[in-house]
Every structure is written in C-alpha cells, then in structure tokens.
Design an enzyme around this catalytic site. Structure first.
Site, PDB file in Angstrom:
ATOM      1  N   PHE A 407       0.743  -1.295   0.127  1.00 38.89           N
ATOM      2  CA  PHE A 407       0.115  -0.073  -0.062  1.00 38.89           C
ATOM      3  C   PHE A 407       0.883   1.165   0.144  1.00 38.89           C
ATOM      4  CE2 PHE A 407      -4.118  -1.681   1.994  1.00 38.89           C
ATOM      5  CZ  PHE A 407      -4.482  -2.512   0.944  1.00 38.89           C
ATOM      6  N   GLU A 408       0.452   2.449  -0.591  1.00 43.87           N
ATOM      7  CA  GLU A 408       0.992   3.747  -0.686  1.00 43.87           C
ATOM      8  C   GLU A 408       2.435   3.383  -1.198  1.00 43.87           C
ATOM      9  OE1 GLU A 408      -2.110   3.842   0.279  1.00 43.87           O
ATOM     10  OE2 GLU A 408      -1.753   4.309   2.552  1.00 43.87           O
ATOM     11  N   GLY A 409       2.646   2.770  -2.274  1.00 48.11           N
ATOM     12  CA  GLY A 409       3.925   2.607  -2.711  1.00 48.11           C
ATOM     13  C   GLY A 409       4.568   1.226  -2.022  1.00 48.11           C
TER      14      GLY A 409
END
Length: 590
Positions: A407-409
């Site tokens: 998630f989120e990179g």
C-alpha cells in the site's frame, strides 16, 4: 518534493526559532553526515487540550467496538455491517482531519494518526476504510481544492454522508504513474474523462473520487502531463464487484470505470498538468496514517502473544519463562517502540509546520509495514498451532498485515525514493566531478574544494548535544554512522555518477542506513524527554527498549556500510537473470 503543511491543530507545538526554516528535513541532513538535531529535539507532544479531545474519541470508539465490532465476522462476510458504519459516522471518525469550519474535528496529524492506530488494533478493515476516506480520498481536496469545492463537499464528507476514494492506479500503471492511460479532454468549460482505475479502496461505497488523468496529447515517447480532478459518482461512473483479497476483506476494493464523465473545470485540484505533484503529496501524508495503523496492529499482536505465552504450559511451566520466547517478546517490543517513536516524531514535526517530510514519511511506512509483518509472524509462532487456525485472530491478522507492504507505494520503490531523495543534496555538489576526474590537473581545485566542504560538514557536529548523557553511547552511533553514510554517498556518487539511478542494491543499502538512523534518533529524542520528565529510573522502560534496538541497529548499520565495497551484487543479478531465462528453478536431483 515538499508537501504542503498539514492542517494544524488548534494548539500546534511551535517550531523553536533556532531550528531553521520549515522546509528543512532531518532525514536529509543524515546524508551529509551532520544530523540537524534542532529539528527533532525536544520530542514533540500534543497539548493537554488535544490529549483530552483524542481520549474522548478513543473512549467512545472502544465502548462502541466492545458491543458492535466483530473483526472475525467482518473478515468472513467480506463487508463492514451498515450499523457499524453508522456508528463510525456518529463517533465523527470520518471527519477527524476535516477543519472545524467545515464540520470536522480539526485534528492535527498526531491526533488523527493516534485514532487510526487504535482503530487498526480493533480491525484492519475499519482502519483502512476510515483512513482511505480522509488520508487519500479527501486529502487532495483539503490541500489543493478551492474554497467553493471545500464548502460544498467537506461538510457532508465530515459527517460520513459521503465517502471519498483515491483513483490513481491502473492495471498497467502502478508505481509508474507516467503510464496512466485514463484521459481527460477539454470540451469548453468541462473535461470529459474516460478510462479505468483499479484497486480503488472504498471504490464500491464512495461517491466522491480524486481521479488522475492525462491532459496532454498522447504523443509517442512523451511524458504525460497528469491532472487531478474531483469527480462525483454519477452518469458514466461505474464500480466493479469488490475484489476478493487476501486480507482486509471488509474494505471495499474495486475497479472504477469512467465513460465520458463530464467534470467541470472548477473541479481541477491544483494546477492543470501538475497532478503528479498532487498525488505524491497526498501519498506522503497518507504513509504516516499507514504507519500508525501498523503500530495499532502490532500492539494488538504483542498483547495476544503475551497472553498466549503466559497461559500456554509446557514441561510444567508457561512458555513465557523460556528464553527463546522471551527473545521474541523483547524484539517485538523494541521494534514497536522504534516505530511508535519515529511515527509520532514525524507527525509532530508536521503539526509544528514542517513542510519537507517526504523522506521521513517513506521511512515510517517502510519500517512500519516490515515491523508489523515480523510481529505478526512471531506472535503467531508463540501461539503455536492456534496461530494457524481460523478460530483465532492470528491467521486473519497475518493476512491483513501483508497488504501494508504494498500500500502507498511498495517498499522497494520507497527505498529507492528514500535513497535518491536523500542523495540529491550531495549529488548536486558532485555534478562536475566526472569531468574533473577525466582531467585531474584542472580538476584538482574542484576536488579539493569538495573535500573541504565535505570535511567541514562532517566535522561540524561530532556529537548530539541535546541527548541525555545516559544515552551517550547510542547517540554516538547516530553521529558515527551518519558520517559514514555521508562518506559512502560521496563514494558511490563518484563511482556511479548518473548511473546511480540504476544501482538499486546501492540504493537499498543507503535507504536502510537512513531508516535505522532515523529510528535511532527518534528513540533518543523520545527517551531523552522521558528521562528529563521522570528521571533515569522512571524512564527505565524506554532506556531498555532503546538500548536493545540500538544494539540490533548497530549490527545492521555495520553490515550495510561494509557491503558498499564487499558484496555479491553481480552474482545475485546473474543468478536472477538465469532463473528468468529458465522460467524458474531448473535443477532436479533426478
């Protein structure tokens, strides 16, 4: 890439006048061997008013959860019950980060993250739904929306009447946002949006979306210009079925299709063609909410492990008495302490007005997700066979923890980001070094000047003056290894030049050193505050946890520094290349 200031709390901790400008970054100072301790001492803390406000929310949430939240049922049924969502709305959880002027709680980032932390300890799907709504879906509107858009949408979002989602990723465009194919073509005073997004959290329940689309011509080889839009659910906006996922099954994750959706030009968030900047700044803040959720889940897993270890008997005594089990509990405790320290140091900096925290945020996300993954594994190991059954929470929480690594990179991408962002400053000093090395006589003055500047930087701070004397050994580690990081960065930039962008083994070592140094410094700042408040014996728990974490970090730091010169990088590349050519592992004993 400095994000805008987060919305400040009503009583934000002021930045000391001696600590420099708001766009300075402590993490980046590590890369030049001169930690800017004035940025991170004293350890930030919320005001009494903020503490009371947060505790009121936490108390209400705990009472509600004890009666109405069953994480196992949410996981099995793959949905959050409507009555639970209604309860979250009534508790005001969907408006925590929304300013009071628009009907929200006006929480700063520390207060908001602390609530997300608690929510994640109750159920990962609840935390994801609430944080995706605010940290992702609403963040671009909060940071970049005009006053008319805020006045129209924020009040109903704060009440939870409308949920928000963030639509960036596509099937062929994950970490590479430049590969986005969704288009937005200007037609008078509207844009016409066409395309498909995937992995949209809250995609099936949201009716307000931050959508990223190309607004430049589709020229071959040209880098696309992206623009962020605020899009309401309506004609042409279609959600797919919820995607079956490994974990966090209660959250709605769907594809989202846009078919000739007409979006007013006033719904552009930020500047036309500057959508990549909007996306990156939203993700920078969101990573801190993700890190705080990792704290909550890790603490819950540690509690479960301790409960199981004390009740489980073998050879006539509880397994908590055996050294190898104690080692697991101690390691989990030290890692959680480091994660909690770095996360809330960073949120405190943001609340105080710091604007460059992208590297710190990425560090917290990487360390947080990997800490949670280790804690989930070790906690389940202590649980024994019970940790493998669906009747106990470990199996579900291991599945939930897996998502945080991507998630989120992804953590791989973020390690590259941490490293390359941190090396930008030293890299600028080395722009002319290749030509200087080709002509050593003419370049002698340049190289001498560079060496002098580097020496001055390294020698400008030989100790951390604001760390309590009891912690002098751990403080010396930060100075020693930040100087070694600076020398190593100088060396690899000279060695690889512009090719450093392709040297991912080197980038990983640089990033891992920076992560450990930031974690150590955060623990030092927090523990110093504890000693000053309660004395050495009163802060014994923090001192012990810091000491243990520092010992393990020192080993990693030494290994990473040594590996800049002594490694098997090329061998690993060759083995991987052959495995890909063979389509896997080709050997057999037959």
């Amino acid at each position: 890439m400095a994000p805008p200031p987060a919305l400040p709390p009503s009583n934000a901790v002021p930045v000391p006048a001696t600590s420099g400008s708001a766009d300075e970054s402590f993490a980046k100072s590590l890369f030049v061997g001169s930690p800017a301790e004035g940025l991170v001492f004293p350890f930030p803390e919320p005001t009494r008013i903020e503490v009371d406000e947060v505790n009121a929310v936490l108390d209400g949430m705990r009472r509600f959860a004890s009666k109405h939240v069953d994480a196992g049922t949410i996981d099995r049924e793959g949905a959050i019950p409507l009555e639970v969502l209604a309860g979250l709305r009534e508790l005001g959880l969907f408006g925590l980060a929304v300013p009071k002027a628009y009907g929200g709680s006006g929480f700063g980032l520390t207060a908001y993250a602390r609530v997300v932390q608690e929510l994640a300890g109750l159920d990962a799907s609840l935390a994801l739904t609430v944080s995706a709504h605010q940290s992702l879906g609403l963040a671009a509107l909060l940071f970049f929306g005009n006053e008319e858009l805020k006045a129209k949408y924020l009040p109903r979002c704060a009440r939870g009447e409308s949920l928000a989602a963030f639509a960036l990723v596509e099937v062929g465009a994950g970490s590479d946002a430049g590969a986005i194919q969704t288009r937005a073509d200007r037609d008078g005073d509207v844009y016409v949006v066409n395309g498909e997004k995937t992995w949209v959290t809250n995609g099936g329940v949201a009716d307000l979306f931050t959508v990223f689309a190309r607004t430049s011509p589709a020229d071959d080889g040209a880098k696309p210009r992206l623009t962020a839009f605020l899009v309401e659910r309506g004609a042409g906006v279609t959600s797919g079925a919820s995607e079956p996922t490994l974990g966090m099954r209660g959250a709605s994750t769907t594809n989202l299709t846009f078919s000739s959706v007409r979006v007013p030009t006033a719904h552009v968030l930020g500047d036309v063609g500057r959508g990549f900047k909007v996306a990156m700044e939203v993700l920078t803040s969101a990573r801190l909410a993700l890190a705080s959720s990792c704290i909550g889940a890790s603490k819950r897993l540690l509690r479960l492990a301790v409960e199981r270890a004390t009740e489980r008997k073998t050879f006539g005594r509880s397994i908590a008495e055996f050294p190898l089990v104690k080692d697991k509990i101690a390691t989990m405790s030290a890692d959680i302490f480091a994660l909690e320290s770095m996360t809330y140091l960073t949120t405190g900096l943001v609340d105080a007005g710091r604007t460059d925290f992208a590297v710190e945020s990425a560090i917290c996300k990487v360390f947080g997700s990997e800490t949670l993954w280790r804690v989930a594994n070790e906690s389940a190991q202590i649980a024994g066979a019970l940790g493998y059954t669906q009747s106990a929470p470990w199996e579900r929480m291991i599945r939930d923890a897996r998502s945080t690594l991507v998630f989120e990179g992804t953590n791989e991408i973020l390690r590259c980001f941490i490293s390359l962002s941190g090396m930008q400053g030293p890299g600028r000093d080395l722009e002319d070094v290749p030509s200087a090395m080709r002509e050593p006589i003419k370049g002698f003055g340049l190289l001498s000047d560079l060496a002098l500047r580097t020496a001055r930087s390294v020698l400008s701070r030989d100790r951390l003056t604001r760390v309590h004397p009891v912690l002098s050994r751990e403080a010396a580690l930060v100075i020693n290894y930040s100087q070694q990081l600076a020398r190593s960065v100088d060396k690899v930039l000279r060695r690889h030049g512009k090719n450093i962008a392709e040297m991912q083994y080197t980038q990983k070592r640089v990033a891992d050193i920076a992560i450990d140094l930031y974690a150590l410094t955060s623990c030092l700042s927090r523990t110093t505050r504890s000693i000053e408040r309660r004395g050495e014996e009163g802060a014994r728990r923090e001192i012990d946890l810091l000491t243990m974490f520092a010992r393990s970090a020192e080993k990693r730091l030494a290994d990473n520094v040594a590996a800049f010169d002594d490694n098997d990088d090329e061998l690993r590349k060759a083995i991987a290349h052959k495995a890909c050519a063979d389509g896997g592992y080709p050997l057999d004993i037959l």
